[in-house]
Scaffold this motif. Structure first.
Motif, PDB file in Angstrom:
ATOM      1  N   ARG A  30       2.304 -42.697 -17.355  1.00 51.76           N
ATOM      2  CA  ARG A  30       1.652 -42.717 -16.047  1.00 51.76           C
ATOM      3  C   ARG A  30       2.097 -41.582 -15.140  1.00 51.76           C
ATOM      4  NH1 ARG A  30       1.803 -49.246 -14.608  1.00 51.76           N
ATOM      5  NH2 ARG A  30       0.636 -49.930 -16.461  1.00 51.76           N
ATOM      6  N   GLY A  31       2.866 -40.651 -15.670  1.00 53.79           N
ATOM      7  CA  GLY A  31       3.332 -39.541 -14.858  1.00 53.79           C
ATOM      8  C   GLY A  31       2.227 -38.556 -14.526  1.00 53.79           C
ATOM      9  N   ILE A  32       2.532 -37.629 -13.641  1.00 53.79           N
ATOM     10  CA  ILE A  32       1.579 -36.582 -13.270  1.00 53.79           C
ATOM     11  C   ILE A  32       1.242 -35.750 -14.507  1.00 53.79           C
ATOM     12  CG2 ILE A  32       1.256 -34.487 -11.887  1.00 53.79           C
ATOM     13  CD1 ILE A  32       3.251 -35.744  -9.879  1.00 53.79           C
ATOM     14  N   PRO A  33      -0.048 -35.568 -14.833  1.00 49.95           N
ATOM     15  CA  PRO A  33      -0.402 -34.759 -16.002  1.00 49.95           C
ATOM     16  C   PRO A  33      -0.063 -33.281 -15.776  1.00 49.95           C
ATOM     17  CG  PRO A  33      -2.262 -36.093 -15.261  1.00 49.95           C
ATOM     18  CD  PRO A  33      -1.240 -36.129 -14.175  1.00 49.95           C
ATOM     19  N   VAL A  34       0.544 -32.679 -16.779  1.00 52.17           N
ATOM     20  CA  VAL A  34       0.799 -31.243 -16.774  1.00 52.17           C
ATOM     21  C   VAL A  34       0.196 -30.676 -18.051  1.00 52.17           C
ATOM     22  CG1 VAL A  34       2.517 -29.403 -16.672  1.00 52.17           C
ATOM     23  CG2 VAL A  34       2.979 -31.601 -15.559  1.00 52.17           C
ATOM     24  N   ILE A  35      -0.705 -29.701 -17.932  1.00 48.85           N
ATOM     25  CA  ILE A  35      -1.254 -29.055 -19.114  1.00 48.85           C
ATOM     26  C   ILE A  35      -0.659 -27.664 -19.230  1.00 48.85           C
ATOM     27  CG2 ILE A  35      -3.369 -28.273 -17.912  1.00 48.85           C
ATOM     28  CD1 ILE A  35      -4.758 -28.768 -20.725  1.00 48.85           C
ATOM     29  N   TYR A  36      -0.158 -27.353 -20.407  1.00 49.19           N
ATOM     30  CA  TYR A  36       0.592 -26.123 -20.663  1.00 49.19           C
ATOM     31  C   TYR A  36      -0.285 -25.145 -21.438  1.00 49.19           C
ATOM     32  CZ  TYR A  36       4.661 -29.033 -19.537  1.00 49.19           C
ATOM     33  OH  TYR A  36       5.568 -29.857 -18.917  1.00 49.19           O
ATOM     34  N   LEU A  37      -0.373 -23.907 -20.936  1.00 52.21           N
ATOM     35  CA  LEU A  37      -1.210 -22.875 -21.540  1.00 52.21           C
ATOM     36  C   LEU A  37      -0.319 -21.771 -22.089  1.00 52.21           C
ATOM     37  CD1 LEU A  37      -3.989 -22.802 -18.795  1.00 52.21           C
ATOM     38  CD2 LEU A  37      -3.759 -24.315 -20.780  1.00 52.21           C
ATOM     39  N   ASN A  38      -0.457 -21.513 -23.372  1.00 53.73           N
ATOM     40  CA  ASN A  38       0.492 -20.665 -24.098  1.00 53.73           C
ATOM     41  C   ASN A  38       0.263 -19.177 -23.891  1.00 53.73           C
ATOM     42  OD1 ASN A  38       1.216 -23.154 -25.204  1.00 53.73           O
ATOM     43  ND2 ASN A  38      -0.081 -22.846 -27.001  1.00 53.73           N
ATOM     44  N   GLY A  39       1.268 -18.407 -24.301  1.00 50.56           N
ATOM     45  CA  GLY A  39       1.102 -16.980 -24.450  1.00 50.56           C
ATOM     46  C   GLY A  39       0.044 -16.703 -25.505  1.00 50.56           C
ATOM     47  N   GLN A  40      -0.505 -15.512 -25.504  1.00 50.21           N
ATOM     48  CA  GLN A  40      -1.676 -15.201 -26.323  1.00 50.21           C
ATOM     49  C   GLN A  40      -1.487 -15.508 -27.805  1.00 50.21           C
ATOM     50  OE1 GLN A  40      -3.133 -11.070 -26.228  1.00 50.21           O
ATOM     51  NE2 GLN A  40      -5.064 -11.960 -25.582  1.00 50.21           N
ATOM     52  N   PHE A  41      -0.299 -15.267 -28.324  1.00 51.28           N
ATOM     53  CA  PHE A  41      -0.064 -15.519 -29.744  1.00 51.28           C
ATOM     54  C   PHE A  41       1.088 -16.492 -29.949  1.00 51.28           C
ATOM     55  CE2 PHE A  41      -1.686 -11.052 -29.462  1.00 51.28           C
ATOM     56  CZ  PHE A  41      -2.990 -11.390 -29.780  1.00 51.28           C
ATOM     57  N   ALA A  42       1.388 -17.285 -28.925  1.00 47.48           N
ATOM     58  CA  ALA A  42       2.474 -18.264 -28.993  1.00 47.48           C
ATOM     59  C   ALA A  42       1.926 -19.639 -29.369  1.00 47.48           C
ATOM     60  CB  ALA A  42       3.200 -18.324 -27.650  1.00 47.48           C
ATOM     61  N   THR A  43       2.830 -20.618 -29.470  1.00 52.17           N
ATOM     62  CA  THR A  43       2.441 -21.976 -29.820  1.00 52.17           C
ATOM     63  C   THR A  43       2.972 -22.950 -28.773  1.00 52.17           C
ATOM     64  OG1 THR A  43       4.450 -22.434 -31.099  1.00 52.17           O
ATOM     65  CG2 THR A  43       2.627 -21.358 -32.267  1.00 52.17           C
ATOM     66  N   GLN A  44       2.528 -24.192 -28.880  1.00 50.05           N
ATOM     67  CA  GLN A  44       2.929 -25.203 -27.909  1.00 50.05           C
ATOM     68  C   GLN A  44       4.422 -25.497 -27.970  1.00 50.05           C
ATOM     69  OE1 GLN A  44       1.204 -29.178 -28.902  1.00 50.05           O
ATOM     70  NE2 GLN A  44       0.295 -28.115 -30.632  1.00 50.05           N
ATOM     71  N   GLY A  45       5.060 -25.198 -29.084  1.00 50.66           N
ATOM     72  CA  GLY A  45       6.493 -25.440 -29.207  1.00 50.66           C
ATOM     73  C   GLY A  45       7.345 -24.632 -28.242  1.00 50.66           C
ATOM     74  N   TYR A  46       6.799 -23.535 -27.710  1.00 54.22           N
ATOM     75  CA  TYR A  46       7.552 -22.697 -26.787  1.00 54.22           C
ATOM     76  C   TYR A  46       7.930 -23.444 -25.506  1.00 54.22           C
ATOM     77  CZ  TYR A  46       6.664 -18.252 -29.258  1.00 54.22           C
ATOM     78  OH  TYR A  46       6.661 -17.226 -30.168  1.00 54.22           O
ATOM     79  N   TRP A  47       7.230 -24.537 -25.215  1.00 48.56           N
ATOM     80  CA  TRP A  47       7.441 -25.248 -23.949  1.00 48.56           C
ATOM     81  C   TRP A  47       8.491 -26.355 -24.040  1.00 48.56           C
ATOM     82  CZ3 TRP A  47       5.422 -23.036 -19.843  1.00 48.56           C
ATOM     83  CH2 TRP A  47       4.252 -22.275 -19.971  1.00 48.56           C
ATOM     84  N   LYS A  48       9.129 -26.525 -25.168  1.00 49.93           N
ATOM     85  CA  LYS A  48       9.967 -27.705 -25.380  1.00 49.93           C
ATOM     86  C   LYS A  48      11.098 -27.839 -24.363  1.00 49.93           C
ATOM     87  CE  LYS A  48      12.856 -25.496 -28.942  1.00 49.93           C
ATOM     88  NZ  LYS A  48      13.300 -25.581 -30.371  1.00 49.93           N
ATOM     89  N   HIS A  49      11.695 -26.732 -23.935  1.00 49.83           N
ATOM     90  CA  HIS A  49      12.806 -26.810 -22.987  1.00 49.83           C
ATOM     91  C   HIS A  49      12.314 -27.214 -21.593  1.00 49.83           C
ATOM     92  CE1 HIS A  49      15.523 -25.233 -25.955  1.00 49.83           C
ATOM     93  NE2 HIS A  49      14.813 -24.122 -26.083  1.00 49.83           N
ATOM     94  N   VAL A  50      11.163 -26.683 -21.196  1.00 50.27           N
ATOM     95  CA  VAL A  50      10.585 -27.040 -19.897  1.00 50.27           C
ATOM     96  C   VAL A  50      10.220 -28.522 -19.894  1.00 50.27           C
ATOM     97  CG1 VAL A  50       8.707 -26.610 -18.266  1.00 50.27           C
ATOM     98  CG2 VAL A  50       9.700 -24.699 -19.549  1.00 50.27           C
ATOM     99  N   ILE A  51       9.605 -28.985 -20.959  1.00 49.23           N
ATOM    100  CA  ILE A  51       9.194 -30.379 -21.058  1.00 49.23           C
ATOM    101  C   ILE A  51      10.397 -31.307 -21.024  1.00 49.23           C
ATOM    102  CG2 ILE A  51       8.171 -32.078 -22.633  1.00 49.23           C
ATOM    103  CD1 ILE A  51       6.196 -29.846 -23.473  1.00 49.23           C
ATOM    104  N   ALA A  52      11.445 -30.946 -21.743  1.00 47.12           N
ATOM    105  CA  ALA A  52      12.652 -31.781 -21.761  1.00 47.12           C
ATOM    106  C   ALA A  52      13.274 -31.868 -20.369  1.00 47.12           C
ATOM    107  CB  ALA A  52      13.658 -31.223 -22.759  1.00 47.12           C
TER     108      ALA A  52
END
Length: 268
Positions: A30-52
């Protein structure tokens, strides 16, 4: 597929759009939705530290763009407008009807700025991580340099492709994506987009060089943000020590704080 965790149910699966399908992860809750948009050739895994760092107070939605990562399928269309449509498709597929925070790094920052500017009623705030700076850096010489760079990188990228760390776009397609971005970044094109933003927006800018840049090129580009901030009271900027390539890993606390700030500002 859904995975039950201590904080809720995380959904992972494929979202169809146009001629392709995108690999998506949604932590739910139920938290505030955050949608993460990657670098041009990056993947969603790059956001793991921010998400944690942000934790379960937020609902985290990540995805791999067309032809990126290990699962997102290829497409006949890798244009910027296709990437904008993908944001809409992911949010719709995950049933996000409330306002969300949009955060993007590098290429994703350009997407975040455009999506925020076009959808003011759907955004709480946005965070632009070392991207979306309006500057005329693309000229004929730069186009040649970009094409040569991706041609030179072709053997290495092909070797890494099975790991999902490099895209399944060929060298020409990758070069064209960068050249298109250079046109989108021109002050005459991007400036009005940023000026039209009406929600709290924070730049988190890196320092120094990034892969493919030379000398002070990146710092000159980043300097253009000063004028953006002066023109639009909704936009603020902060600078961190890490460079472009390391910013998500080393400056995740500053980035997470920017997400909290825009969320709190909008709520207050």
């Amino acid at each position: 597929m859904s995975i039950v965790t201590a904080t809720g149910t995380t959904w992972t699966g494929m979202v169809p759009i146009d001629d392709t399908a995108l690999s998506v992860t949604d932590t739910g809750g139920r938290g505030i939705p955050v949608i993460y948009l990657n670098g041009q050739f990056a993947t969603q895994g790059y956001w793991k530290h921010v998400i944690a760092d942000l934790g379960p107070e937020f609902r985290h939605i990540t995805f791999d763009e067309r032809g990126r990562g290990r699962k997102s399928q290829t497409s006949a269309d890798y244009s910027f407008e296709a990437a904008i449509r993908d944001v809409d498709a992911v949010l719709a597929a995950r049933g996000v009807t409330e306002k969300a925070v949009v955060i993007g790094w590098s290429y994703g920052a350009f997407l975040a700025a455009h999506w925020t500017s076009r959808n003011p009623g759907r955004v709480l705030g946005s965070v632009l991580v070392d991207g979306a700076q309006p500057h005329d850096w693309l000229d004929d010489a730069m186009e040649v340099r970009i094409r040569k760079l991706f041609k030179r990188l072709r053997p290495v990228m092909a070797l890494l492709r099975p790991t999902g760390l490099t895209p399944r776009l060929n060298a020409v397609q990758q070069a064209e994506c960068n050249i298109e971005l250079g046109k989108i970044a021109r002050a005459a094109n991007l400036g009005p987009v940023l000026d039209a933003i009406t929600v709290p927006t924070r730049y988190v800018l890196a320092s120094g060089v990034s892969t493919g840049s030379k000398g002070e090129e990146q710092e000159v580009i980043r300097a253009s943000v000063k004028d953006v901030v002066e023109r639009n009271a909704n936009i603020e900027s902060t600078k961190v020590p890490s460079n472009h390539d390391q910013i998500l890993r080393r400056e995740f606390t500053a980035i997470a704080d920017a997400v909290r700030e825009v969320s709190a500002h909008a709520a207050g």
